[in-house]
Write an enzyme that holds these catalytic residues in place. Structure first.
Site, PDB file in Angstrom:
ATOM      1  N   ASP A   1       0.889  -1.075  -0.088  1.00  0.00           N
ATOM      2  CA  ASP A   1       0.091   0.133  -0.021  1.00  0.00           C
ATOM      3  C   ASP A   1       0.913   1.280   0.083  1.00  0.00           C
ATOM      4  OD1 ASP A   1      -2.871   0.665   0.455  1.00  0.00           O
ATOM      5  OD2 ASP A   1      -1.914   2.203   1.738  1.00  0.00           O
TER       6      ASP A   1
ATOM      7  N   ASN B   1      -2.577  12.769  -3.091  1.00  0.00           N
ATOM      8  CA  ASN B   1      -3.699  13.194  -3.966  1.00  0.00           C
ATOM      9  C   ASN B   1      -4.167  14.520  -3.775  1.00  0.00           C
ATOM     10  OD1 ASN B   1      -3.978  11.565  -6.226  1.00  0.00           O
ATOM     11  ND2 ASN B   1      -5.399  10.150  -5.021  1.00  0.00           N
TER      12      ASN B   1
ATOM     13  N   ASP C   1      -2.310   9.706 -10.242  1.00  0.00           N
ATOM     14  CA  ASP C   1      -2.239   8.687 -11.371  1.00  0.00           C
ATOM     15  C   ASP C   1      -0.940   8.288 -11.892  1.00  0.00           C
ATOM     16  OD1 ASP C   1      -5.109   8.342 -11.286  1.00  0.00           O
ATOM     17  OD2 ASP C   1      -5.531   9.664 -13.042  1.00  0.00           O
TER      18      ASP C   1
ATOM     19  N   GLU D   1      -4.912   2.517  -4.141  1.00  0.00           N
ATOM     20  CA  GLU D   1      -3.543   2.628  -4.144  1.00  0.00           C
ATOM     21  C   GLU D   1      -2.740   1.375  -3.618  1.00  0.00           C
ATOM     22  OE1 GLU D   1      -5.092   4.569  -0.375  1.00  0.00           O
ATOM     23  OE2 GLU D   1      -5.478   4.272  -2.385  1.00  0.00           O
TER      24      GLU D   1
END
Length: 517
Positions: A386, A394, A403, A430
């Site tokens: 993770d 983000n 992205d 993620e």
């Protein structure tokens, strides 16, 4: 020479009557074929024309629906602006104004929420009745737009993810002025992407037929049947924007879609009031196949009428030739369908963003690996990974950068040079996963440490990380088991790896932990 002599004997070409009949039959056959081809061609042209009419009618009707949707949002915002107290946004009674916004929202099903912000971007009122954790939107594009532009028109922005609920929404905003005409804040209505998703799903369209709403700057707001990866993609190179909209506000044409390169018959319509375009496209190859199936009885009937004019020998020859032709067409169609099927299978098993295996391929691979290992008695290991503090990444860098971060991490994991029997997959969001057949706990832990070190060594900046290194890092959890061949194997393996991943996060992240249970 023997073949020519055989044909000559079969058609009696050595006699004047035979030659006359052959010439007559040849002329009749040519005329019949030409007439049939012309008839079928006209039938196909009418099918295309009907699809063009349907496409433009669908686009025009959906343009009107979109215009009504955003007009209702605009009217709501203008009503809100009129009801802002004369003292300005700063003196709004939050409790009563929240209730007022909630009542408006309940009347408009397309709305995700209504908000009022002051000149500093602080949320002063919301239809949700409570402010989210992040209640300042000064960094949003629409806020900067209204602060810079003094006109009183609404502004429709690109799709964003709501900080209140995490939903994808289209921001519709209106400038709020003070008594002197200066910038006092922003009124915001967010239109749900799911509203268009559900509405467009009401239409009975083919699996590759397209229905999309776009900004006039060529940005996708929503497109059926594609997933959310295409949202906010720029299609400025599409013929829709390079050719068609330059000439006219509505119309139809055929081109290869800029999203997936499928040839479609498009209809399009630009909204009169807002900078938006609706496009509807019918899959032309699918339309051709459907037309071919429907026209097959006519083709067969014409062939039978032509074959009935020939002598027995010519009829047999014609039947053989038709059979060969049909077999060739069926072979070509089968090869094409096989190719399309292989392409769809590949697309269905790959993650569109990172190029790694997707969740579906992960589940299939893990299930097969556990079945095989249950027969051989060998262990199977699973690593769950993770990205640390990815939500903060983000929020700070934006979703486009997020992205790109996922793509970079996917590339780093791909370069670990694992065995061909191993599988690296994007598990979701993620989170990534690595399935390691015939691998014990120690070897899996070593690979997990390599993955964590490789991502850290990539030095992808992450100024919002709380790990202390200010670069993108991973947390990894490993678990191994020897499957028993029952349905609980996959669940136990996932739960074990997930528990180890949780331990890695609790231990400070940027590390790998192997479960000892």
């Amino acid at each position: 020479m023997k073949v020519g002599k055989h044909i000559s004997n079969a058609l009696a070409l050595n006699s004047s009557l035979g030659r006359s009949i052959s010439l007559f039959m040849a002329g009749l056959l040519i005329a019949g074929v030409a007439t049939s081809a012309w008839t079928l061609n006209r039938s196909w042209e009418r099918t295309v024309e009907e699809s063009e009419r349907n496409a433009i009618n669908l686009s025009v009707s959906q343009a009107r629906q979109a215009e009504d949707t955003f007009l209702q949002s605009e009217l709501a915002l203008r009503d809100i602006r009129r009801n802002v107290p004369q003292g300005g946004v700063s003196v709004i009674d939050e409790a009563s104004f929240n209730l007022y916004l909630s009542e408006i929202k309940e009347r408009l099903p397309q709305l995700h929420g209504l908000f009022v912000y002051d000149a500093q971007g602080n949320m002063k009122a919301t239809s949700f009745g409570r402010q989210p954790a992040i209640a300042n939107n000064v960094d949003r594009e629409y806020f900067a737009y209204h602060r810079k532009n003094g006109h009183g028109s609404v502004h429709i922005g690109h799709v964003i993810r709501s900080r209140s609920t995490g939903d994808l929404v289209i921001p519709v905003s209106l400038r709020l002025n003070d008594a002197a005409g200066g910038f006092a804040g922003v009124g915001l209505a967010t239109v749900k992407i799911d509203y268009f998703r559900h509405f467009y799903n009401y239409f009975e369209l083919g699996s590759r037929d397209l229905l999309a709403i776009l900004s006039t700057d060529a940005t996708v707001l929503y497109a059926r049947p594609f997933n959310d990866d295409v949202i906010n993609r720029n299609l400025s190179r599409s013929p829709l924007f390079t050719q068609e909209l330059i000439r006219q506000d509505r119309g139809n044409a055929t081109w290869n879609s800029a999203i997936d390169r499928v040839e479609r018959i498009f209809g399009f319509a630009r909204l009169e009031r807002y900078p938006l375009v609706v496009a509807a496209g019918y899959d032309k190859p699918a339309l051709w196949h459907a037309w071919l199936r429907e026209s097959l009885p006519d083709i067969v009937l014409n062939a039978m009428l032509l074959l009935g004019t020939l002598v027995m020998g010519a009829l047999i020859f014609r039947v053989v030739r038709v059979n060969v032709r049909d077999q060739t067409e069926l072979t070509m169609l089968r090869d094409e369908l096989t190719s399309i099927n292989h392409t769809l299978q590949t697309m269905a098993l790959a993650d569109g963003l990172t190029g790694l295996a997707n969740r579906r391929q992960f589940d299939l691979f893990l299930s097969q690996t556990l079945k095989t290992a249950a027969l051989t008695g060998r262990s199977v290991s699973l690593i769950m990974l993770d990205i640390d503090y990815f939500k903060r990444y983000n929020d700070f860098y934006g979703h486009v950068a997020g992205d790109n971060c996922l793509r970079h991490v996917g590339e780093v994991l791909h370069k670990l040079n694992l065995r061909q029997s191993d599988l690296i997959a994007r598990y979701g969001g993620e989170e990534f996963a690595i399935v390691l057949p015939d691998t014990d706990r120690g070897a899996a832990f070593n690979i997990a440490q390599r993955a964590v070190a490789a991502v850290r060594a990539a030095q992808l900046p992450h100024n919002e990380s709380l790990t202390g290194v200010k670069v993108v890092t991973l947390s990894a959890g490993c678990y191994s088991l020897v499957p028993r061949g029952n349905d609980d194997d996959a669940r136990l393996l996932k739960e074990g790896a997930d528990a180890a991943l949780y331990s890695a996060k609790m231990a400070g992240r940027n590390r790998a932990i192997v479960s000892e249970s």
